[in-house]
Design an enzyme around this catalytic site. Structure first.
Site, short mmCIF file in Angstrom:
data_model
loop_
_atom_site.label_atom_id
_atom_site.label_comp_id
_atom_site.label_asym_id
_atom_site.label_seq_id
_atom_site.Cartn_x
_atom_site.Cartn_y
_atom_site.Cartn_z
CG ASP A 12 -67.08 99.45 -19.76
OD1 ASP A 12 -68.10 98.76 -19.93
OD2 ASP A 12 -66.08 99.39 -20.51
CG ASP A 14 -65.58 93.22 -21.66
OD1 ASP A 14 -64.78 92.29 -21.47
OD2 ASP A 14 -66.81 93.11 -21.53
CG ASP A 175 -63.87 101.00 -23.17
OD1 ASP A 175 -65.04 100.91 -22.75
OD2 ASP A 175 -63.37 100.17 -23.96
#
Length: 229
Positions: A12, A14, A175
């Site tokens: 991922d 961001d 995240d």
């Protein structure tokens, strides 16, 4: 580490690769300022990142994770924000510690790397390039590459097909709960970083297969697994 060594790792953007909240918060607050509204600040914006820029702006205009602003206000705000972000894509954003070393460690083991994000390609590609990591990835799947985005499994399966790798030989690193949901739906293993943008919630509550403090930890753990296999 209980993870099975994969042939492909998707990462991922961001909150996993890049701490982009400072630039996003600057653009959010400058947009609000131009609309005559009070700023939200970087810590609130950090909790709102991860579902695309329109969702971020909806949250900023209402001060609520699930807020729905007046449609006309959102229509005024979006072009202002998009123009600001075009010019501030990597002014304050930085790679998280261990990202470069961790990716090098994964590639040294022959693992293919891809990036899968809900950020649209207009922002994904220049951000990766300006931070010097675009060429580390064999494939980049942005939020508008396909009709679906995470937590839908389609972006992950698209990357798996690109590399001709089976889902059970694949690992998603993210995240947020959306990364976990997408990985589960795609049949991937999933590891989550402990430092990301999961709307202020502890990612352990989403029950990923592993929680790591850095990509270096992931690379070293997989290397050790390979040595004892």
């Amino acid at each position: 580490m209980t993870l099975k060594t994969p042939k492909m790792v998707l990462i991922d953007l961001d909150g996993t690769l890049v701490d982009s909240a400072p630039d996003l918060a600057f653009c959010v607050d400058e947009t609000l300022k131009r609309l005559g509204l009070p700023p939200q600040g970087v810590e609130r914006v950090r909790d709102w990142v991860g579902n695309g820029v329109e969702k971020l702006m909806r949250r900023a205009l209402t001060g609520d994770l699930n807020g729905e602003p007046d449609a006309a206000l959102l229509q005024r705000a979006m072009p202002v924000f998009l123009d600001l972000y075009d010019h501030n894509i990597a002014a304050r954003s930085r790679l998280f510690p261990g990202v470069l070393e961790g990716m090098a460690g994964l590639k040294a083991q022959g693992i293919q790397l891809g990036c899968v994000t809900n950020k649209i390609a207009r922002f994904t590609e220049p951000l990766l390039r300006r931070l010097g990591v675009r060429d580390e990835f064999g494939v980049v799947v942005s939020g508008d590459t396909l009709a679906q985005k995470k937590p839908h499994p389609a972006p992950l399966l698209y990357a798996a097909r690109f590399f001709n790798v089976a889902p059970q030989e694949s690992l998603m690193v993210g995240d947020s709960v959306h990364d976990v949901e997408a990985a589960r739906a795609a049949g991937f293993q999933v590891a989550c970083v402990s430092y990301g943008y999961n709307h202020g919630e502890d990612i352990r509550a989403a029950h990923p297969d592993a929680v790591i403090d850095s990509l270096v930890e992931l690379a070293e753990g997989l290397k050790q697994n390979r040595a004892v296999a």
